[in-house]
Design a protein around this motif. Sequence first.
Motif, PDB file in Angstrom:
ATOM      1  N   PRO A 223     -29.210  12.459  12.227  1.00 16.76           N
ATOM      2  CA  PRO A 223     -28.642  13.429  12.089  1.00 16.76           C
ATOM      3  C   PRO A 223     -28.975  15.105  13.566  1.00 16.76           C
ATOM      4  O   PRO A 223     -28.126  15.446  12.736  1.00 16.76           O
ATOM      5  CB  PRO A 223     -30.036  13.771  10.752  1.00 16.76           C
ATOM      6  CG  PRO A 223     -30.151  12.174  10.328  1.00 16.76           C
ATOM      7  CD  PRO A 223     -29.927  11.291  11.242  1.00 16.76           C
ATOM      8  N   THR A 224     -30.380  13.965  13.727  1.00 20.02           N
ATOM      9  CA  THR A 224     -30.240  15.329  15.077  1.00 20.02           C
ATOM     10  C   THR A 224     -28.977  15.009  16.272  1.00 20.02           C
ATOM     11  O   THR A 224     -28.922  16.362  16.653  1.00 20.02           O
ATOM     12  CB  THR A 224     -32.396  14.486  15.395  1.00 20.02           C
ATOM     13  OG1 THR A 224     -32.684  14.474  14.087  1.00 20.02           O
ATOM     14  CG2 THR A 224     -32.205  15.862  15.918  1.00 20.02           C
ATOM     15  N   GLY A 226     -26.667  14.461  14.927  1.00 20.29           N
ATOM     16  CA  GLY A 226     -25.420  15.600  14.307  1.00 20.29           C
ATOM     17  C   GLY A 226     -25.566  16.907  15.156  1.00 20.29           C
ATOM     18  O   GLY A 226     -24.317  16.736  15.361  1.00 20.29           O
ATOM     19  N   VAL A 227     -26.420  17.391  14.298  1.00 17.76           N
ATOM     20  CA  VAL A 227     -26.647  18.643  15.511  1.00 17.76           C
ATOM     21  C   VAL A 227     -26.154  18.957  16.550  1.00 17.76           C
ATOM     22  O   VAL A 227     -25.737  19.679  17.400  1.00 17.76           O
ATOM     23  CB  VAL A 227     -27.638  19.365  14.676  1.00 17.76           C
ATOM     24  CG1 VAL A 227     -28.028  20.269  15.565  1.00 17.76           C
ATOM     25  CG2 VAL A 227     -28.419  19.176  13.342  1.00 17.76           C
ATOM     26  N   THR A 230     -22.913  18.240  17.304  1.00 22.87           N
ATOM     27  CA  THR A 230     -22.304  20.146  16.892  1.00 22.87           C
ATOM     28  C   THR A 230     -22.108  20.803  18.235  1.00 22.87           C
ATOM     29  O   THR A 230     -22.008  21.912  17.961  1.00 22.87           O
ATOM     30  CB  THR A 230     -22.860  20.683  15.408  1.00 22.87           C
ATOM     31  OG1 THR A 230     -22.407  19.453  15.096  1.00 22.87           O
ATOM     32  CG2 THR A 230     -21.916  21.154  15.182  1.00 22.87           C
ATOM     33  N   PHE A 291     -18.930  23.415  10.003  1.00 16.80           N
ATOM     34  CA  PHE A 291     -20.634  23.248  10.685  1.00 16.80           C
ATOM     35  C   PHE A 291     -21.412  23.888  10.350  1.00 16.80           C
ATOM     36  O   PHE A 291     -22.237  23.859  10.808  1.00 16.80           O
ATOM     37  CB  PHE A 291     -20.280  23.184  12.138  1.00 16.80           C
ATOM     38  CG  PHE A 291     -19.531  21.704  12.752  1.00 16.80           C
ATOM     39  CD1 PHE A 291     -19.467  20.861  12.731  1.00 16.80           C
ATOM     40  CD2 PHE A 291     -18.810  22.184  14.196  1.00 16.80           C
ATOM     41  CE1 PHE A 291     -18.478  19.952  12.792  1.00 16.80           C
ATOM     42  CE2 PHE A 291     -17.750  21.915  14.523  1.00 16.80           C
ATOM     43  CZ  PHE A 291     -17.680  20.781  13.765  1.00 16.80           C
ATOM     44  N   GLN A 292     -20.879  24.555   9.279  1.00 21.81           N
ATOM     45  CA  GLN A 292     -21.920  26.191   9.278  1.00 21.81           C
ATOM     46  C   GLN A 292     -23.076  25.771   8.562  1.00 21.81           C
ATOM     47  O   GLN A 292     -23.982  25.807   9.114  1.00 21.81           O
ATOM     48  CB  GLN A 292     -21.133  27.244   7.879  1.00 21.81           C
ATOM     49  CG  GLN A 292     -21.993  28.485   7.578  1.00 21.81           C
ATOM     50  CD  GLN A 292     -21.362  28.527   5.936  1.00 21.81           C
ATOM     51  OE1 GLN A 292     -20.835  28.191   5.375  1.00 21.81           O
ATOM     52  NE2 GLN A 292     -21.568  29.981   5.778  1.00 21.81           N
ATOM     53  N   ARG A 293     -23.048  24.324   7.876  1.00 22.94           N
ATOM     54  CA  ARG A 293     -24.758  23.581   7.413  1.00 22.94           C
ATOM     55  C   ARG A 293     -25.374  23.734   8.220  1.00 22.94           C
ATOM     56  O   ARG A 293     -26.461  23.564   9.013  1.00 22.94           O
ATOM     57  CB  ARG A 293     -24.600  22.818   6.604  1.00 22.94           C
ATOM     58  CG  ARG A 293     -24.126  23.319   5.729  1.00 22.94           C
ATOM     59  CD  ARG A 293     -25.164  22.734   3.822  1.00 22.94           C
ATOM     60  NE  ARG A 293     -25.154  23.224   2.984  1.00 22.94           N
ATOM     61  CZ  ARG A 293     -25.455  22.777   1.780  1.00 22.94           C
ATOM     62  NH1 ARG A 293     -25.872  21.130   2.219  1.00 22.94           N
ATOM     63  NH2 ARG A 293     -25.038  23.232   0.754  1.00 22.94           N
ATOM     64  N   THR A 294     -24.748  22.883   9.980  1.00 24.48           N
ATOM     65  CA  THR A 294     -25.634  21.815  10.739  1.00 24.48           C
ATOM     66  C   THR A 294     -25.735  23.144  11.658  1.00 24.48           C
ATOM     67  O   THR A 294     -26.900  23.251  12.288  1.00 24.48           O
ATOM     68  CB  THR A 294     -24.627  20.674  11.787  1.00 24.48           C
ATOM     69  OG1 THR A 294     -23.955  20.133  10.504  1.00 24.48           O
ATOM     70  CG2 THR A 294     -25.035  20.060  12.508  1.00 24.48           C
ATOM     71  N   LEU A 295     -25.051  24.474  11.313  1.00 18.63           N
ATOM     72  CA  LEU A 295     -25.388  25.069  12.811  1.00 18.63           C
ATOM     73  C   LEU A 295     -26.552  26.117  12.267  1.00 18.63           C
ATOM     74  O   LEU A 295     -27.047  26.636  13.421  1.00 18.63           O
ATOM     75  CB  LEU A 295     -23.467  26.069  12.755  1.00 18.63           C
ATOM     76  CG  LEU A 295     -23.243  25.835  13.617  1.00 18.63           C
ATOM     77  CD1 LEU A 295     -22.075  26.326  13.458  1.00 18.63           C
ATOM     78  CD2 LEU A 295     -23.288  25.679  14.967  1.00 18.63           C
ATOM     79  N   ARG A 297     -28.981  24.747  10.478  1.00 23.43           N
ATOM     80  CA  ARG A 297     -30.245  24.040  10.842  1.00 23.43           C
ATOM     81  C   ARG A 297     -30.311  23.647  12.327  1.00 23.43           C
ATOM     82  O   ARG A 297     -31.432  23.955  12.398  1.00 23.43           O
ATOM     83  CB  ARG A 297     -29.615  23.067  10.242  1.00 23.43           C
ATOM     84  CG  ARG A 297     -30.917  21.871  10.266  1.00 23.43           C
ATOM     85  CD  ARG A 297     -30.453  20.267   8.684  1.00 23.43           C
ATOM     86  NE  ARG A 297     -29.068  20.356   8.436  1.00 23.43           N
ATOM     87  CZ  ARG A 297     -28.886  18.889   8.909  1.00 23.43           C
ATOM     88  NH1 ARG A 297     -29.621  17.727   9.705  1.00 23.43           N
ATOM     89  NH2 ARG A 297     -27.788  18.974   9.025  1.00 23.43           N
ATOM     90  N   GLY A 298     -30.171  24.115  13.081  1.00 21.54           N
ATOM     91  CA  GLY A 298     -29.716  23.763  14.653  1.00 21.54           C
ATOM     92  C   GLY A 298     -30.235  24.896  14.945  1.00 21.54           C
ATOM     93  O   GLY A 298     -30.852  24.994  15.938  1.00 21.54           O
TER      94      GLY A 298
END
Lengths: 305, 310
Positions: A223-224, A226-227, A230, A291-295, A297-298
């Motif tokens: 998961p990290t 992935g962030v 992105t 990528f909204q969610r990942t962004l 979160r990131g």
Amino acid sequence: MTVTAPTGAAPELIDPKAARKARARVDRTRHRRRGVSGWVVLIVVAAIAILMIFPFWLALINAFKPAPEYIANGPISVPTSLDFSALIKFWTGIDFNQKLVNSVIISGSVALIAAAISLLSAFAIGIGKIKGRVWVLAVFMLAFTIPQEALVYPLYILTRNLGLYDTKLGVIIILSVLQSAFGTYMLASVLGSFPTEVLEAARIDGASRRQVLWHIVFPLTRPTLGVLVTFFFIWTWNDFFLPLVLLPSSANQTVSVALGALSGQYTSDPTALAAASLAGILPALVFFLIFQRTLMRGVNLGAIK
Amino acid sequence: MTVTAPSARRRSALEPAGGYWGYLIPGALGFAAVVLIPFGMNVYLSLTKYRGVGTPQFIGLDNYVRLFADPTFWTSFLNSIAFIFAMAIVPTAFGVLVAAVLFDYIAPRFGARSSSILRALFYLPQILPIAVAGVLWKWMYQPEYGIINTMLEAVGLGDLAQNWLGDPNFAIYAVMNVLIWLQIGYTVVIFMAGLSRVDPALYEAAELDGAGWFTRFRVITLNQLRPEIAVVVITTSVAALKVFAPIFVLTKGGPGTSTIVPAYFSYYNFFTTTQVGYGAAVATVLALVVTVVAVGLLLFQTRNTEGFEK
């Protein structure tokens, strides 16, 4: 019996959970009261927010507005007919497809390579807890605080000597290294708190370092990673300075550089720059939606290190 | 450390020799090739006279002597201060306020959904490549047909219309405006994330004690957000010192030197006038200033949030 009943009931009356629930209910109804001032605040904030995205709206409506209509009615009016000619002229004029392909190749490669380098370095620092790791991290940090202007001319000389000047490969290598510094920094702190029981169990089972990295650390930090991938992708997509210097030929240019280099051209045609802006906005908007969610979160992950 | 080291060594009998250093090789090689050696070369170039061809000719500190007497150099750093204002100070102040209003005022009254939609709208400019934002604003600032002048004329304020990017008195404000627009989303999102970790009971207790919204903002929000504010001020100030792309796209440092920044000034010396040694000197000074500011702010932050975020 008659004595215990009330005492049994009493705690129920002041059951903390029920009391909290009741209070929450009261709170909620109290909060729900919006009042005139509530609406005023909402309208003010919403107005500012709309002002923030107004330029996007302008680019959208004017990219499709026939030029004579723009001259007659100005930039605010919604076009009465859709005219794709400005967009097509821009798109084919600078071969925008080619720029998109270049940007995808460069950003995709940088994202994956930088994440891989970050994982390897962070494995040594976070899991291996090598000696002097704080200093190693501090040195890596230089890579993202140092202004790229202080690296660019030597990089220009070096890539020319190595035959990497004006090649995608040269830019991919350089940007991967620069971004992996940040990735190392972030991943090292994540891996530093990696559950030791898991590592120990694997070692007792006779797992080698490589096996620990590949079969345990990698899947658990996906998961990290992935962030990171992105972020690296989008940063590279938006990057301007090094691609501007190191990729001069139009066949290798990225979207960002192609747009940034537009200056001066197209300014006589009032809708051409709107079309160009829209062409630049579209891919960014697509990434944002994907990528909204990942962004989000990131952004938090990156901010509170 | 001393306790775990022996057990780690014992375990490593099961692992192939070599330790963990091998895993640093790709990162370290890359770092040497892309950062360390080039930076060393840059420092060397700054001590030479070099026109991009032939051999650099060693001239000692001449470039630096010339630099400190060069008004353009000083202007570029003065403009940097303006851009720190536009990229760090204003967005931080505005971001805290907006985040607090969205989190503590809009969300309880109109639901979390409306506040997250508003947050997304504020964030949107952040997704743009700066080059694209530059093209967009250049078009809006265009003096003859641009939206800003058109709208001023439409509401009868045509006298205020300017050649925004072409007038040395206005260009820097026009660029600052774009930077503020770009940066606000970043601060709003980070501060809202920071607020979500604050215990709501704090706000409730304050409210019960009769604290108004502004008091709660001053006493609770600002205090609780101190770590985030520190991080944002550090990262955005460093970014402001290094700003290049918006200048390149919007004004190329002009008109005259009214919007020049150190990064653009060194680029200009490298590739336009090919005074490579001089450009390298500018870049070296910039690197030094950035490092000093970053380390200084970092130390200031750790001293002020000691035992708070560790």
